[in-house]
Design an enzyme around this catalytic site. Structure first.
Site, short mmCIF file in Angstrom:
data_model
loop_
_atom_site.label_atom_id
_atom_site.label_comp_id
_atom_site.label_asym_id
_atom_site.label_seq_id
_atom_site.Cartn_x
_atom_site.Cartn_y
_atom_site.Cartn_z
N ILE A 145 -2.33 3.91 -0.78
CA ILE A 145 -1.39 3.34 -1.75
C ILE A 145 -1.33 1.83 -1.52
O ILE A 145 -0.76 1.36 -0.53
CB ILE A 145 0.02 3.96 -1.60
CG1 ILE A 145 -0.02 5.47 -1.69
CG2 ILE A 145 0.95 3.39 -2.66
CD1 ILE A 145 1.33 6.15 -1.50
N ASP A 146 -1.94 1.09 -2.42
CA ASP A 146 -1.87 -0.37 -2.38
C ASP A 146 -0.63 -0.81 -3.17
O ASP A 146 -0.47 -0.43 -4.33
CB ASP A 146 -3.11 -1.01 -3.01
CG ASP A 146 -4.38 -0.69 -2.24
OD1 ASP A 146 -4.29 -0.53 -1.00
OD2 ASP A 146 -5.46 -0.60 -2.86
N VAL A 147 0.23 -1.60 -2.54
CA VAL A 147 1.52 -1.94 -3.14
C VAL A 147 1.69 -3.45 -3.22
O VAL A 147 1.40 -4.17 -2.25
CB VAL A 147 2.68 -1.31 -2.34
CG1 VAL A 147 4.02 -1.70 -2.94
CG2 VAL A 147 2.54 0.20 -2.28
N MET A 159 -0.72 -0.47 -7.04
CA MET A 159 -1.83 -1.17 -7.68
C MET A 159 -3.14 -0.45 -7.35
O MET A 159 -3.23 0.27 -6.34
CB MET A 159 -1.91 -2.62 -7.18
CG MET A 159 -0.61 -3.40 -7.23
SD MET A 159 -0.07 -3.78 -8.90
CE MET A 159 -1.30 -5.00 -9.38
#
Length: 283
Positions: A145-147, A159
């Site tokens: 999970i890219d945040v 993202m």
């Protein structure tokens, strides 16, 4: 093979997941090893296989390798590189980049990789997580999970594609969904802290840690062993991922691959509850 003496590859079935883990994260770009800042400004730092050999000698807990070109350019994983990484690696290996089908998962696991990471593919096809978890086991399925903080009110948002695409997903809700689908681990990556070496985003980590029960590894912001010690002191058993911290040295960021010694790791782990259960001793 370099690094093979006195050290054998650790399986995921060991107690490795029951203690904090210090995990170097290597980024592959144009076939080389690069480091980014805020998911941009890629800087060449060396050859990925040479880096793996050095980390072998340092007996790292685990290694994560992400091809940051593959998904963005819609490429297949570089299976030759993956095979070479798996052959060299003497520690548990997680690979991500360009993986979007069950067949690709199967092929990469078959090459000797313990865990496969997906990000954009999970957002585009959430049922992929359930399918591969059923096929290869949840312990081998890592959801990244890219945040990034977005919008007028700077709210956390998931993202994908190297933070070039907004999803509208709220990180905590998405983490819960991924766990329900069968992910065996979450890797939480702060885009805003990437390469800054200013410390982890503990507020973001709190949001995710409070809603999942599966293992959590965090990335983005580690600049020193003290940052990692503070993370473990606050969150206990957690994966402390880092790129810059294990690749650069000094205020001028000279490229020097490094990793804490056994004694340094024991000092880092000490604040964690029941730290006496995972004191490291040399082989």
């Amino acid at each position: 093979m370099v690094g093979a003496s006195n050290y054998s590859r650790t399986s995921l079935g060991s107690d490795n997941m029951l203690r904090p883990r210090l995990i170097p994260c290597l980024l592959i770009h144009k076939g080389g090893l690069y480091k980014t800042v805020g998911f941009g400004q890629p800087k060449y730092v060396g050859d990925p296989l040479n880096a793996v050999r050095i980390f072998n000698e340092k007996e790292v807990d685990e290694l994560m390798v992400i091809d940051i070109d593959a998904s963005r350019l819609r490429h297949e994983p570089d299976y030759k590189l993956v095979a070479n990484l798996a052959l060299e690696c003497r520690m548990p290996l997680c690979y991500g980049g360009g993986v979007k089908t069950v067949e690709q998962f199967d092929r990469i696991i078959g090459l000797g990789v313990e865990k496969v990471a997906v990000s954009s593919a999970a957002v585009d096809s959430p049922d992929l997580i359930a399918k591969v978890s059923s096929r290869v086991g949840s312990q081998s399925v890592v959801a990244v999970i890219d945040v990034k903080k977005t919008g007028l009110f700077r709210q956390y948002e998931v993202m994908t594609l190297n933070a070039s695409r907004r999803t509208g997903l709220e990180p905590a809700d998405w983490a819960k969904r991924l766990q329900q689908l069968g992910a065996g681990e979450i890797v939480l990556n702060s885009v805003d802290r990437d390469g800054q070496m200013s410390g982890y985003d503990v507020d973001l980590i709190d949001l995710i840690r409070n809603v999942i029960s599966i293992p959590l590894t965090v990335l983005g912001g580690a600049g020193s062993l003290e940052d990692i010690r503070n993370l473990i002191s606050r969150f206990g058993v957690i994966g402390a991922g880092a790129g810059s911290c294990f690749i650069f040295k000094g205020k001028y960021r000279a490229v020097l691959i490094n990793y804490p010694s056994h004694e340094e790791r024991n000092n880092i782990y000490w604040p964690c509850k029941r730290s006496e259960d995972f004191v490291i001793s040399k082989s």
